[in-house]
Design a protein around this motif. Sequence first.
Motif, PDB file in Angstrom:
ATOM      1  N   TYR A 173       0.794  -1.231   0.000  1.00 47.64           N
ATOM      2  CA  TYR A 173       0.000   0.000   0.000  1.00 47.64           C
ATOM      3  C   TYR A 173       0.827   1.282   0.000  1.00 47.64           C
ATOM      4  N   GLY A 174       2.129   1.205   0.277  1.00 49.53           N
ATOM      5  CA  GLY A 174       2.939   2.411   0.291  1.00 49.53           C
ATOM      6  C   GLY A 174       3.490   2.712   1.670  1.00 49.53           C
ATOM      7  N   GLU A 175       4.407   3.693   1.731  1.00 51.86           N
ATOM      8  CA  GLU A 175       5.114   4.006   2.964  1.00 51.86           C
ATOM      9  C   GLU A 175       4.223   4.606   4.044  1.00 51.86           C
ATOM     10  N   SER A 176       3.066   5.161   3.683  1.00 48.78           N
ATOM     11  CA  SER A 176       2.185   5.765   4.686  1.00 48.78           C
ATOM     12  C   SER A 176       1.382   4.724   5.464  1.00 48.78           C
ATOM     13  N   TYR A 177       1.495   3.449   5.058  1.00 45.97           N
ATOM     14  CA  TYR A 177       0.754   2.388   5.735  1.00 45.97           C
ATOM     15  C   TYR A 177       1.743   1.449   6.433  1.00 45.97           C
ATOM     16  N   GLY A 178       1.205   0.587   7.345  1.00 48.29           N
ATOM     17  CA  GLY A 178       2.038  -0.332   8.098  1.00 48.29           C
ATOM     18  C   GLY A 178       1.561  -0.398   9.530  1.00 48.29           C
ATOM     19  N   LEU A 179       2.454  -0.642  10.439  1.00 46.50           N
ATOM     20  CA  LEU A 179       2.064  -0.733  11.849  1.00 46.50           C
ATOM     21  C   LEU A 179       2.982   0.130  12.702  1.00 46.50           C
ATOM     22  N   VAL A 180       2.427   0.516  13.882  1.00 51.09           N
ATOM     23  CA  VAL A 180       3.131   1.349  14.857  1.00 51.09           C
ATOM     24  C   VAL A 180       2.970   0.700  16.224  1.00 51.09           C
ATOM     25  N   ILE A 181       4.058   0.590  17.014  1.00 53.41           N
ATOM     26  CA  ILE A 181       4.033  -0.001  18.353  1.00 53.41           C
ATOM     27  C   ILE A 181       4.222   1.109  19.381  1.00 53.41           C
ATOM     28  N   ASN A 182       3.266   1.195  20.314  1.00 55.59           N
ATOM     29  CA  ASN A 182       3.369   2.102  21.451  1.00 55.59           C
ATOM     30  C   ASN A 182       3.275   1.271  22.726  1.00 55.59           C
ATOM     31  N   SER A 183       4.206   1.477  23.648  1.00 54.89           N
ATOM     32  CA  SER A 183       4.223   0.653  24.853  1.00 54.89           C
ATOM     33  C   SER A 183       4.652   1.472  26.059  1.00 54.89           C
ATOM     34  N   GLU A 184       4.044   1.134  27.208  1.00 56.15           N
ATOM     35  CA  GLU A 184       4.424   1.714  28.489  1.00 56.15           C
ATOM     36  C   GLU A 184       4.932   0.575  29.354  1.00 56.15           C
ATOM     37  N   LEU A 185       6.182   0.647  29.754  1.00 49.01           N
ATOM     38  CA  LEU A 185       6.818  -0.426  30.508  1.00 49.01           C
ATOM     39  C   LEU A 185       6.061  -0.694  31.797  1.00 49.01           C
ATOM     40  N   GLY A 186       5.639  -1.962  31.962  1.00 48.72           N
ATOM     41  CA  GLY A 186       4.921  -2.382  33.164  1.00 48.72           C
ATOM     42  C   GLY A 186       3.422  -2.150  33.083  1.00 48.72           C
ATOM     43  N   LEU A 187       2.910  -1.554  31.990  1.00 46.08           N
ATOM     44  CA  LEU A 187       1.484  -1.250  31.904  1.00 46.08           C
ATOM     45  C   LEU A 187       0.803  -1.935  30.714  1.00 46.08           C
ATOM     46  N   LYS A 188       1.210  -1.583  29.508  1.00 47.34           N
ATOM     47  CA  LYS A 188       0.500  -2.118  28.349  1.00 47.34           C
ATOM     48  C   LYS A 188       1.316  -1.901  27.076  1.00 47.34           C
ATOM     49  N   THR A 189       0.867  -2.585  26.024  1.00 47.50           N
ATOM     50  CA  THR A 189       1.446  -2.414  24.686  1.00 47.50           C
ATOM     51  C   THR A 189       0.314  -2.363  23.675  1.00 47.50           C
ATOM     52  N   THR A 190       0.386  -1.387  22.757  1.00 47.07           N
ATOM     53  CA  THR A 190      -0.637  -1.245  21.710  1.00 47.07           C
ATOM     54  C   THR A 190       0.052  -1.253  20.359  1.00 47.07           C
ATOM     55  N   VAL A 191      -0.396  -2.165  19.481  1.00 41.63           N
ATOM     56  CA  VAL A 191       0.090  -2.227  18.106  1.00 41.63           C
ATOM     57  C   VAL A 191      -1.048  -1.782  17.195  1.00 41.63           C
ATOM     58  N   THR A 192      -0.826  -0.717  16.418  1.00 37.38           N
ATOM     59  CA  THR A 192      -1.853  -0.176  15.518  1.00 37.38           C
ATOM     60  C   THR A 192      -1.471  -0.487  14.083  1.00 37.38           C
ATOM     61  N   ILE A 193      -2.384  -1.141  13.378  1.00 37.43           N
ATOM     62  CA  ILE A 193      -2.183  -1.472  11.963  1.00 37.43           C
ATOM     63  C   ILE A 193      -3.055  -0.540  11.131  1.00 37.43           C
ATOM     64  N   LYS A 194      -2.449   0.071  10.112  1.00 37.94           N
ATOM     65  CA  LYS A 194      -3.174   0.982   9.214  1.00 37.94           C
ATOM     66  C   LYS A 194      -3.130   0.440   7.787  1.00 37.94           C
ATOM     67  N   ILE A 195      -4.321   0.203   7.219  1.00 38.16           N
ATOM     68  CA  ILE A 195      -4.423  -0.265   5.833  1.00 38.16           C
ATOM     69  C   ILE A 195      -5.561   0.489   5.159  1.00 38.16           C
ATOM     70  N   PRO A 196      -5.517   0.649   3.819  1.00 35.42           N
ATOM     71  CA  PRO A 196      -6.616   1.324   3.125  1.00 35.42           C
ATOM     72  C   PRO A 196      -7.847   0.421   3.050  1.00 35.42           C
ATOM     73  N   ILE A 197      -9.014   1.049   3.080  1.00 35.66           N
ATOM     74  CA  ILE A 197     -10.258   0.267   2.979  1.00 35.66           C
ATOM     75  C   ILE A 197     -10.433  -0.265   1.574  1.00 35.66           C
ATOM     76  N   LYS A 198     -10.077   0.536   0.546  1.00 36.52           N
ATOM     77  CA  LYS A 198     -10.138   0.065  -0.831  1.00 36.52           C
ATOM     78  C   LYS A 198      -8.894  -0.741  -1.130  1.00 36.52           C
ATOM     79  N   ASN A 199      -9.065  -1.928  -1.700  1.00 36.85           N
ATOM     80  CA  ASN A 199      -7.948  -2.856  -1.865  1.00 36.85           C
ATOM     81  C   ASN A 199      -7.616  -3.109  -3.329  1.00 36.85           C
ATOM     82  N   ASN A 200      -7.706  -2.022  -4.157  1.00 36.43           N
ATOM     83  CA  ASN A 200      -7.256  -2.120  -5.556  1.00 36.43           C
ATOM     84  C   ASN A 200      -7.931  -3.264  -6.310  1.00 36.43           C
ATOM     85  N   GLY A 201      -9.189  -3.437  -6.089  1.00 37.67           N
ATOM     86  CA  GLY A 201      -9.933  -4.426  -6.880  1.00 37.67           C
ATOM     87  C   GLY A 201      -9.673  -5.856  -6.494  1.00 37.67           C
TER      88      GLY A 201
END
Length: 571
Positions: A538-566
């Motif tokens: 999908y390009g460099e603007s898409y992919g995943l991002v990891i945010n974590s707080e030591l001892g509390l939690k970890t969140t992984v966010t995946i970003k993809i386009p809704i339209k999938n090129n047919g």
Amino acid sequence: MKLQYKYFVLFFALFVIVSIGITLTISYLTNIILVKNYKKMNEESLNFVVRTVDKEVEQLISSINAITSNSVVIKRIQTNYRFAKPEDILNDDHNVSNTIASMSTYNLFRTIQAVYMKGINGEVYQYGFGTEFDEDNKVEERIYGEDFKDNKLKFLGVERTYYRLNENAYVMKFAQKMYNNLGENIGWIYFEMNESFFADLFVNEKLNQHTKLYLIDHNNKIMYSNDNYIKGMIFQMNPLDGVYTERGLKNFQWKLISETPRDYISKDSELTVRVTIITAIVSIILEMFFVFIITRELVKPIKRLTNGMKEVRNGNLDIQIHTTSQDEIGELTDSFNEMTRDIKTYLQRRIEDEKAIKDAEYQALQAQINPHFMYNSLNTLRWLATLQEADNIVDVIDSLWTLLHNTSHIQDQFVNLKKEIEIIDAYCTIQQVRYRGKFDIEYNIEDEHYNIVVPKYILQPIVENAIFHGIGPKKALGLIEVKTYTMDHDLYIEVMDDGVGMDEKTISQIMQSNTTATNKRLNNIGVNNVNDRLKLLYGESYGLVINSELGLKTTVTIKIPIKNNGVKLKD
């Protein structure tokens, strides 16, 4: 069309183009040389004419200065004749007329058709033939609108005359202030001069009979021209029509311009052009003969190659063409001989390869028995676990069945989100047995999001990472939450765990590695691999991002386009 004829046409066309180009170039250069010569001749002629005109104009200025400084003229303009006798006025006018007439010995002065003088005391004197100037006082109105400098003669321009005898003619108008012996301004003198002097002057000059002369004033108006109809008009050069030469005069910012028509210059170059064309035609005829011979010899080895190719097409792979040429044609012939040998070798190998392919296809057909054997075995185990009421084993077998079913269709690169949730749900069922119910998984997914198409196996590595790195090291129970939302035509999938969290160094290691802690996971797909796949898809603007707080939690966010090129999913 045969190759020899193509070469002939090509080379012949090339020679024709070159010949035409040379002819046009010679014609162009000849024209340039002629134009340069004409300019040089016109410059020499103009230099002489300009010196002559400057001399005559200076004589005019000198004559006017002589008139305005003459004591008789000064007395006539400075005297108030309101109470004088008529015979005194007539006598003074006669003296002034004789003074002015004495100047008529100069050729230029003879072209002055009328003189008008007026003193500051209101006295007026007119010199001319016939009736007076226009009674509407246009002369005085014209003078009062000018800015005079001292006692220098000023050229007013080329305009229609104020003289009634020739009211439609264009004349050159001049004016000058008059001063007495004490240097006091006592009035001014105005006179008009026609262009007949220049006509007489220029007609005797050694100019080409087709060359036109123009005398132009400071306002670019035509003072003199061979064509009477354009006098008084604005002069405009047209370099496409003629060759122009220009010289300036010393007085009044006048210019003398000569124009030689280009048509006349072109006639002088016609002989050169004719000789060039005849030479080009003879050259083309000779070129045709030599080109025919050269192309015939050039095509001979190519014809041999063509005949050899026909033999190969008819199945004769033993054909070999002999050549002694060391040029590109010789290299092509050698390549042809090598090609026929390679084709013969290839056909022999192909027979052997086809036999090997058939053997491989048979072995692949046998290999397809293995998945079916696994499914049948899992069915038997599930049946035994059901008889013994071992529900946890039944759940594990069902989850393992789901995973095997999805991995057996590995060629499918895209699935809908619902199918991807089924994969991680089956995976978590197996891991919950391993970790003895240490974690729970929750799904907060909008119903319309389940049908969105996503790449296959993008959630399982994320969930696996949450279990191994987040929940596993934690002493208490853990929770994994899968959440979706949309923004700006993009789908966001968040996988959050309340495990031990990670520091920046651990996050960096995970994003740079293609494996997680176990190195032996389902299909060996890592978190960084998921990120790379999404960016490639999908390009460099898409992919995943990891945010974590030591001892509390970890969140992984995946970003993809809704339209999938047919992308269309298989049923």
